[in-house]
Design a protein around this motif. Structure first.
Motif, PDB file in Angstrom:
ATOM      1  N   PHE A   1       0.868  -1.180   0.000  1.00 50.67           N
ATOM      2  CA  PHE A   1       0.000   0.000   0.000  1.00 50.67           C
ATOM      3  C   PHE A   1       0.906   1.231   0.000  1.00 50.67           C
ATOM      4  O   PHE A   1       2.097   1.153   0.322  1.00 50.67           O
ATOM      5  N   SER A   2       0.312   2.340  -0.395  1.00 49.77           N
ATOM      6  CA  SER A   2       1.065   3.595  -0.413  1.00 49.77           C
ATOM      7  C   SER A   2       0.226   4.670   0.273  1.00 49.77           C
ATOM      8  O   SER A   2      -0.995   4.720   0.092  1.00 49.77           O
TER       9      SER A   2
ATOM     10  N   ASN B   1       5.412   3.785   1.938  1.00 48.47           N
ATOM     11  CA  ASN B   1       4.839   2.570   1.361  1.00 48.47           C
ATOM     12  C   ASN B   1       5.508   1.372   1.993  1.00 48.47           C
ATOM     13  O   ASN B   1       6.661   1.446   2.431  1.00 48.47           O
ATOM     14  N   ALA B   2       4.751   0.281   2.069  1.00 50.18           N
ATOM     15  CA  ALA B   2       5.259  -0.919   2.739  1.00 50.18           C
ATOM     16  C   ALA B   2       4.376  -2.096   2.351  1.00 50.18           C
ATOM     17  O   ALA B   2       3.363  -1.923   1.654  1.00 50.18           O
TER      18      ALA B   2
ATOM     19  N   GLN C   1      13.410  -7.219   3.421  1.00 47.76           N
ATOM     20  CA  GLN C   1      13.733  -6.283   2.329  1.00 47.76           C
ATOM     21  C   GLN C   1      13.614  -6.967   0.967  1.00 47.76           C
ATOM     22  O   GLN C   1      13.202  -6.348  -0.018  1.00 47.76           O
ATOM     23  N   MET C   2      13.939  -8.235   0.929  1.00 46.96           N
ATOM     24  CA  MET C   2      13.759  -8.980  -0.330  1.00 46.96           C
ATOM     25  C   MET C   2      12.272  -9.083  -0.663  1.00 46.96           C
ATOM     26  O   MET C   2      11.878  -8.956  -1.829  1.00 46.96           O
ATOM     27  N   ALA C   3      11.446  -9.303   0.361  1.00 48.55           N
ATOM     28  CA  ALA C   3       9.995  -9.419   0.134  1.00 48.55           C
ATOM     29  C   ALA C   3       9.435  -8.105  -0.413  1.00 48.55           C
ATOM     30  O   ALA C   3       8.583  -8.097  -1.318  1.00 48.55           O
ATOM     31  N   VAL C   4       9.922  -6.986   0.123  1.00 50.00           N
ATOM     32  CA  VAL C   4       9.457  -5.675  -0.357  1.00 50.00           C
ATOM     33  C   VAL C   4       9.898  -5.475  -1.805  1.00 50.00           C
ATOM     34  O   VAL C   4       9.113  -5.051  -2.665  1.00 50.00           O
ATOM     35  N   SER C   5      11.141  -5.809  -2.076  1.00 49.80           N
ATOM     36  CA  SER C   5      11.656  -5.662  -3.431  1.00 49.80           C
ATOM     37  C   SER C   5      10.877  -6.558  -4.401  1.00 49.80           C
ATOM     38  O   SER C   5      10.544  -6.150  -5.517  1.00 49.80           O
TER      39      SER C   5
END
Lengths: 519, 466
Positions: A75-76, A142-143, B385-389
């Motif tokens: 989401f952002s 965002n996350a 961080q890999m999951a976000v990327s």
């Protein structure tokens, strides 16, 4: 239903065409594919999906816009504060930039900036602040969807309890001064063009305009004046529900949405801040028809970076048809499609003469954003120092011929079809759609839920070449303010060749080292 | 939108389905968390094709990548790979000059190309219904390029202008060119991708034609096709237009001598240029070893950076700034190169800052990472961080295509998705620490630097001191 049927029919015709091509392919397989005319794609049959954003008004003057999607993983969130840099005096504007940065750098809640950095890394959250085109501070995050509560917690602390650590301001000053030194290295095209752009603004808008001060505002003299007291004072003005806009897009739950709504309603409601976009809108008075010129000499440059601009002050606001006309005119003069030599400008500056690697020109309808009373056609190009006079002459001639002789029906048809087809090749996501709608609303426009379809229809109507040529004639007769800025190292011979042209008025020749020292 | 595309292309491809080759694809996930998959084929002429079906937008992309970068050049023809990239846009046999761009633009497509030391890439995006036209257009230039005058000479002007823009007008790049010729001496990395001014100006038609013959071969090319297409049908189309492409890659690389990796260790190459900011780089030379190491090296360098930044006083960069040791810092591995894949730590310093202090701080921190345990917190952080990327890559078809290229062309592992996460979960602490000791050893690096005029010998006069 009608739309679907129409779409199916168009597909059948496409398939028939494909079959005919397939039958002939044996005969033609050795022949290259040669461009004759662009093929219009059947965009009418495309059922464009509406961008169904929602607006939830929150008592006290805030607006919450949402565009949900369950098919993405993130989401952002964007919180746009109500105050604007344009409402401030020139002396306060650097401090407003500091406020934007120190909302995070200065720490918030119980967290120092270093702890915030660590928290963001551990949780894979992107969080930043910036000042948008309307001069408003935007908190952007965002996350992954599962981390909504963590993000909301950070935004809450940032808004309600920023710390503005004194030591953080000192580091901000140190980094800002380093950034300025880095800019003054002027070693890359980007940095050089920033300086060139600034000089063009000075020529058109005068020394004291907001745009003309864009580099001065980031200089050590201005940076070092910023105080924590001033930042806190500006924060108090900006921390206001009245006029606040919040945008959420992507994958979030109803519970997430309610929490966000609740957070917004806790922000104090104060009187709205009254701000204008850019109060200084006077164009430098034109004394003659000559091109006001500045040469910025940097002795180690083997190639000059050049901007030639024609400022128009009497168009008024463009209507939708005029906007589409100017889009087409820009495309014909200098295509944005990555095409070399297929438009007037790159054909002249690169394909035919080999002078310039990446010439580009475009119409800027919002020089004084969003007051469209002032617009400009900007021609940017590079030139070897030893061919500067020739390069400027070619650019001038290409532009004047374009206006005086106009375009052909064929050029119009090719450009219109190409532009329309390009719109069908856009890669849409829920996030860029949300940003697009946000941009329109913040500019004070009522957005179209089907922006691509609207633009297609606007372009499709432009089939009469005489009408486009009338616009070009109007540009020609509008008595624009012409300016020319060159950053490079042309020798005396080139300067003499350039300035002996009767339409060039050399106002200033600056040495780059002296320019750096002036800060 | 999804429904629309699936209807269009199910119908469109029913016409050519029968013509499609019945090949079995190698199938792989692209990123964890995405349902999109990649389908890999190899044509009989050696062309590698990967199809990334994606029906979210009516958009298609074609991405060619060839092992035909500037490290394929020899002294005297430097800049040829890049120059050739330009020529690919000018003319095919029997077609008018500039035809490629005109056809692409007429469909509303956009495209570009890029050349590096180790590869050249051509990519375009366009409305999916134009796929056959685009494949034919691409096949025209890949198989029948017309390298002729006057276009060849005219294009030189544009390349010379680009060289001025990217190198000659930038004192940092100008100086970097000189330093590079010293530290990369005797290898095809000695010159910059754009080539020397003299070589570009004297580029011959014959050399260009030979380069095309030698390196623009199907077995030296990876094509990734993305868009709302069925894999088998996409294969049939590619076979139709590229199946007859002839040519074999016969040129082999000469592996670097072992001495390349040790000859400059402990040395410092610093010269001056008209700049205000000092720029230094610590280079740890590292051979590319074998293909299996590629992912491991990348994951270990990511983990190393996470541990370097995991500190109460802030990230490594933040601490450098707070201590006024430097203004900027970057660490990365050049995993895209062929024979050498060094680790680089680069620093920017203001006039009054001393690089020796920044270097000392760096070495101390590398040692600290070596002495710290790899905690579960750090492991989880890297995995997160890999999951976000991955989530970001999954949003766009074009990003998925880029990931496929990264995995297949650079990391040599079509099935790389999830490997990094797995590697972190099962991390062998001893092996990781041994990797740091080997690759970031305090004695195994050399330094290059560009400082303001007056602080060192001008780069223009700088010579190798044997």
């Amino acid at each position: 239903m009608t739309m679907k049927l129409k779409f199916f029919i168009s597909l059948v015709s496409l398939l028939l065409a494909a079959k005919t091509n397939a039958q002939q392919s044996d005969l033609q397989s050795k022949r290259p594919l040669v461009f004759s005319k662009p093929v219009p794609l059947n965009w009418q049959s495309v059922p464009f999906q509406s961008i169904n954003y929602n607006l939830k008004s929150i008592d006290g003057g805030a607006s919450l816009y949402s565009l949900p999607s369950k098919s993405v993983l993130k989401f952002s969130l964007k919180v746009v504060l109500p105050d604007s840099i344009f409402s401030l005096s020139p002396q306060e504007r650097t401090s407003y930039g500091a406020l934007s940065d120190l909302l995070i750098l200065g720490g918030f809640g119980q967290l120092t900036f270093e702890q915030i950095q660590n928290f963001l890394s551990v949780n894979g959250i992107n969080l930043n602040t910036y000042i948008n085109q309307q001069g408003r501070i935007v908190l952007s995050a965002n996350a992954l969807s599962g981390d909504f509560d963590l993000v909301l917690g950070l935004i809450q602390q940032m808004l309600f309890s920023p710390k503005f650590d004194k030591s953080a301001l000192d580091i901000w000053k140190q980094e800002s001064n380093d950034d300025f030194t880095n800019l003054m290295d002027a070693n890359t095209l980007e940095k050089q063009m920033r300086i060139v752009d600034n000089q063009a603004n000075i020529l058109a808008l005068g020394e004291n305009h907001y745009f003309s001060n864009s580099i001065k505002r980031t200089s050590p003299a201005e940076i070092n004046k910023v105080t924590n007291e001033k930042i806190k004072q500006l924060y108090k003005r900006a921390f206001n529900r009245n006029g606040l806009s919040v945008w959420i897009a992507g994958n979030y739950s109803e519970k997430n949405f309610s929490s966000l709504q609740q957070l917004i309603s806790q922000i104090p409601e104060n009187l709205p801040q009254v701000y204008t976009w850019l109060p200084e809108r006077t164009l430098t008075k034109k004394k003659d028809n000559k091109i006001s010129t500045i040469i910025l000499k940097k002795s180690d440059m083997t190639q000059a970076n050049v901007t030639m601009r024609y400022y128009f002050s009497n168009f008024g606001q463009l209507n939708k048809i005029e906007e589409a006309q100017m889009m087409l005119i820009s495309e014909i003069f200098s295509s944005t499609g990555g095409v070399v030599g297929n438009d007037r400008f790159t054909k002249a500056m690169r394909a035919d003469s080999g002078i310039s690697y990446s010439p580009h020109a475009y119409f800027n309808a919002r020089v004084l954003f969003p007051n469209t009373n002032l617009s400009a056609f900007q021609l940017n190009f590079q030139s070897p120092n030893e061919r500067l006079a020739e390069a400027v002459a070619i650019a001038k001639k290409t532009w004047s011929t374009f206006l005086s002789k106009g375009i052909s029906q064929d050029e119009l048809d090719v450009a219109r079809t190409a532009l329309m087809n390009r719109l069908l090749a856009s890669e849409e996501t829920i996030f860029n759609q949300s940003d697009d709608i946000m941009g329109q609303i913040l500019r004070g426009k009522v957005p179209y839920n089907n922006p691509i379809e609207f633009t297609l229809v606007s372009l499709d109507q432009l089939r009469d070449v005489t009408k486009i040529n009338s616009v070009l004639k109007m540009l020609e007769s509008s008595n624009p303010l012409p300016t020319l800025v060159v950053m490079g190292n042309p020798d005396a011979k080139q300067l003499s060749l350039l300035t002996k042209e009767s339409d060039i008025n050399l106002l200033k020749e600056l040495d780059f080292n002296a320019y750096v020292k002036s800060f | 939108m999804l429904k629309k595309c699936s209807i269009v292309f199910a119908l469109l491809f029913s016409n050519i389905a029968n013509a499609a080759a019945q090949s079995n694809a190698d199938v792989a996930d692209i990123v964890m968390g995405s349902t999109n998959k990649a389908y890999k084929y190899t044509l009989s002429n050696g062309l590698k094709l990967i199809v990334v079906p994606d029906t979210r937008n009516p958009l298609a992309t074609l991405h060619f990548i060839l092992d035909a970068g500037s490290d394929r050049e020899t002294p005297g023809t430097t800049g040829l790979a890049h120059f050739f990239e330009h020529m690919m846009f000018r003319k095919s046999m029997g077609a008018p000059e500039g035809n490629y761009d005109r056809v692409l633009n007429s469909f509303g497509g956009t495209g570009n190309a890029g050349t590096s030391d180790s590869f050249v890439t051509f990519y375009s995006s366009f409305p999916a219904p134009a796929i056959e036209t685009m494949l034919k257009l691409e096949a025209d230039r890949f198989t029948n390029l017309d390298i002729t005058e006057p276009y060849f000479s005219t294009e030189k002007g544009a390349v010379i202008s680009e060289r001025k823009l990217r190198v000659e007008n930038d004192p940092v790049q100008r100086s970097h060119e000189i330093l590079r010729s010293i530290v990369q001496r005797g290898t095809p990395m000695e010159w910059m991708t754009i080539g020397s001014k003299a070589d570009v100006e004297n580029m011959s038609l014959a050399a260009a034609k030979q380069f095309y013959k030698d390196y623009y071969t199907p077995d030296n090319t990876l094509l990734v096709l993305g868009g709302p297409f069925k894999p088998q049908q996409a294969l049939a189309m590619v076979e139709k237009y590229f199946g007859t492409w002839q040519g074999k890659l016969t040129k082999k690389r000469t592996p670097y001598l072992a001495s390349y990796f040790t000859r400059d260790l402990g040395k410092s190459f610093v010269c001056s240029a008209p700049v205000l900011t000092k720029r230094y780089q610590i280079t740890y030379p590292a051979p590319s070893k074998n293909k299996d190491d590629a992912i491991e090296n990348l994951i270990y360098s990511t983990l190393f950076q996470a541990m370097l930044d995991d500190h109460l006083e802030g990230t490594f960069n933040r601490r450098l700034v707070k201590l006024q040791l430097a203004t900027e810092f970057n660490f990365y591995k050049m995993y895209w190169l062929n024979e050498t894949q060094p680790y680089l730590a680069s620093f920017a310093l203001s006039k009054n800052q001393d690089f020796e202090k920044a270097k000392e701080f760096w070495l101390k921190n590398v040692q600290e990472v070596l002495n710290k345990p790899v905690t579960t917190k750090i492991k989880n952080q890297v995995i997160k961080q890999m999951a976000v990327s991955n989530a970001e890559s999954a949003e766009l078809m074009t990003s998925l295509v880029n990931t496929v290229i990264d995995n297949t062309f650079f990391l040599h592992n079509f099935k790389a998705a999830g490997k990094g996460e797995e590697m972190i979960k099962r991390l062998d602490d001893k092996k990781f620490k041994s990797w740091i000791k080997t690759n970031l050893n305090e004695k195994n690096f050399y330094v290059t630097g560009i400082v303001p005029t007056g602080d060192a010998t001008p780069c223009t006069n700088f010579k190798l001191q044997e």
